[in-house]
Design an enzyme around this catalytic site. Sequence first.
Site, PDB file in Angstrom:
ATOM      1  N   ARG A  44       0.766  -1.136  -0.003  1.00 43.32           N
ATOM      2  CA  ARG A  44      -0.163   0.149  -0.092  1.00 43.32           C
ATOM      3  C   ARG A  44       0.981   1.325   0.118  1.00 43.32           C
ATOM      4  O   ARG A  44       2.029   0.920  -0.080  1.00 43.32           O
ATOM      5  CB  ARG A  44      -0.895  -0.186   1.243  1.00 43.32           C
ATOM      6  CG  ARG A  44      -0.474  -0.604   2.417  1.00 43.32           C
ATOM      7  CD  ARG A  44       0.284   0.131   3.342  1.00 43.32           C
ATOM      8  NE  ARG A  44       0.308   1.366   3.462  1.00 43.32           N
ATOM      9  CZ  ARG A  44       1.048   2.309   3.418  1.00 43.32           C
ATOM     10  NH1 ARG A  44       2.436   2.084   3.797  1.00 43.32           N
ATOM     11  NH2 ARG A  44       0.945   3.610   3.711  1.00 43.32           N
ATOM     12  N   GLY A  45       0.218   2.380  -0.164  1.00 46.28           N
ATOM     13  CA  GLY A  45       1.007   3.696  -0.152  1.00 46.28           C
ATOM     14  C   GLY A  45       1.007   3.892  -1.656  1.00 46.28           C
ATOM     15  O   GLY A  45       1.524   3.082  -2.537  1.00 46.28           O
ATOM     16  N   ALA A  46       0.578   5.125  -1.852  1.00 49.39           N
ATOM     17  CA  ALA A  46       0.672   5.633  -3.462  1.00 49.39           C
ATOM     18  C   ALA A  46       1.709   5.077  -4.211  1.00 49.39           C
ATOM     19  O   ALA A  46       1.665   4.597  -5.515  1.00 49.39           O
ATOM     20  CB  ALA A  46       0.235   7.092  -3.497  1.00 49.39           C
ATOM     21  N   ASP A 233      -2.115  10.927  -1.888  1.00 47.37           N
ATOM     22  CA  ASP A 233      -2.545  10.078  -2.945  1.00 47.37           C
ATOM     23  C   ASP A 233      -2.651  10.501  -4.260  1.00 47.37           C
ATOM     24  O   ASP A 233      -2.533   9.827  -5.288  1.00 47.37           O
ATOM     25  CB  ASP A 233      -3.541   9.079  -2.354  1.00 47.37           C
ATOM     26  CG  ASP A 233      -3.086   8.015  -1.290  1.00 47.37           C
ATOM     27  OD1 ASP A 233      -3.097   8.598  -0.078  1.00 47.37           O
ATOM     28  OD2 ASP A 233      -2.614   7.030  -1.651  1.00 47.37           O
ATOM     29  N   LYS A 244      -4.886   9.939   3.115  1.00 51.76           N
ATOM     30  CA  LYS A 244      -5.770   8.822   4.297  1.00 51.76           C
ATOM     31  C   LYS A 244      -6.511   9.824   5.013  1.00 51.76           C
ATOM     32  O   LYS A 244      -6.530  10.642   5.520  1.00 51.76           O
ATOM     33  CB  LYS A 244      -4.375   8.296   5.095  1.00 51.76           C
ATOM     34  CG  LYS A 244      -4.645   7.212   6.119  1.00 51.76           C
ATOM     35  CD  LYS A 244      -5.607   6.333   5.493  1.00 51.76           C
ATOM     36  CE  LYS A 244      -5.410   5.449   4.714  1.00 51.76           C
ATOM     37  NZ  LYS A 244      -6.168   4.481   4.043  1.00 51.76           N
TER      38      LYS A 244
HETATM   39  O1  MRU Z   1      -4.490   3.073   2.257  1.00 49.34           O
HETATM   40  P1  MRU Z   1      -2.937   3.605   2.216  1.00 49.34           P
HETATM   41  O2  MRU Z   1      -2.324   2.874   3.228  1.00 49.34           O
HETATM   42  O3  MRU Z   1      -2.563   2.774   0.917  1.00 49.34           O
HETATM   43  O4  MRU Z   1      -2.872   4.893   2.393  1.00 49.34           O
HETATM   44  C1  MRU Z   1      -1.717   5.575   2.246  1.00 49.34           C
HETATM   45  C2  MRU Z   1      -1.668   6.982   2.400  1.00 49.34           C
HETATM   46  O5  MRU Z   1      -2.755   7.659   2.449  1.00 49.34           O
HETATM   47  C3  MRU Z   1      -0.321   7.687   2.436  1.00 49.34           C
HETATM   48  O6  MRU Z   1      -0.270   8.793   2.910  1.00 49.34           O
HETATM   49  C4  MRU Z   1      -0.128   8.061   0.930  1.00 49.34           C
HETATM   50  O7  MRU Z   1      -0.208   7.098   0.077  1.00 49.34           O
HETATM   51  C5  MRU Z   1       1.187   8.773   0.688  1.00 49.34           C
HETATM   52  S1  MRU Z   1       2.347   7.478   0.737  1.00 49.34           S
HETATM   53  C6  MRU Z   1       3.802   8.113   0.327  1.00 49.34           C
END
Ligand code: MRU
Length: 340
Positions: A44-46, A233, A244
């Site tokens: 996960r994480g963009a 994201d 998030k």
């Molecule tokens: O649902 P997730 O865990 O994928 O959400 C991640 C986030 O919201 C992060 O803050 C975002 O992707 C930035 S990651 C560098």
Amino acid sequence: MRTLELRGKSVVLVDQTLLPGKLKFIKCNSANSIARVIREMRIRGAPALGVAAAMALAVAALNSGTKSGRALLHELRRAADKIRRTRPTGANLFVGLNRVLKAALKAGDVEEMKWVVVREVRRIADEDVRANKRMGRHGARLIKNGATVLTHCNTGALACVDYGTALGAIRAARERGKRVRVIVTETRPLCQGARLTAWELKRERIPVTVITDGAVGHAMERGLIDLVMVGADRIAANGDAANKIGTYTIAVLAKEHRVPFYVVAPTTTIDMGTPTGEKIPIEYRASREVEFMGGKRLVPKGVKVLNPAFDITPARLITAIVTERGVVKPSELKEFMLGR
Ligand code: MRU
């Protein structure tokens, strides 16, 4: 340690659902299995999703038995459609897929296509690390010696290939000899802050304190926070940022308490094709993520649950956006992206 890597004909990635208890790598040999691990939040994480999506196409290409370039392109497009349906909010996933498909189009035969796809995927992964280090350099300048930074969710190496975005800036400040403390929200319902950010910072020996999501107002009112740094994201052309769930609440509180609020994200997260935050699709996830915690039921059976994974922070609440190309005010984002 890279969060995900293309190794042979497979993708090897850290299973983030097992942290902080266990650091385990899993192997995916097909685009279908990558779609599954994305949906299950094992990755996960963009930025990490952008690279995982690109790697899904590399794995599809490398494991394909087809002998014609046209047939392989068709298979790649079908794999991309599957990945596109996994998580709708983050921009990077779509950017990663489009980049690989565009590269594949330029190849003549099957073997060249496989080679071109793998080369593009490796480039995307390496660029992610480079962009994070550059972002870190710009972001570190905004952190004064002795500062306490509030962050939300996980924006570290685990959310990317390596290093991190907002967490990368904190890491860079530390590497430059600054004393930095971090307060991280637990980030309900999946607790990426408590589980992943706290785990990463502990390993880096950066002092970290976990608070509940509801404690942010109290922490700001008591003057415990000098600045906020979060990831994104997707950032719309007008500077509105999806991140998030809970980020918007933090931004409103930051405004009330005159605490600077920075969004740290690579330019691949900025989607100039989406004019405002209102147009960013918000992912709604299964209610069981809220109903249960650690396998134990929290919400009485039969009670309705709403589980948005992201919210939109309007540009007016964002002090500046930190990218690998520099720091920009949301109101100047369009000119910045045009390179003016
Ligand atoms: O649902 P997730 O865990 O994928 O959400 C991640 C986030 O919201 C992060 O803050 C975002 O992707 C930035 S990651 C560098």
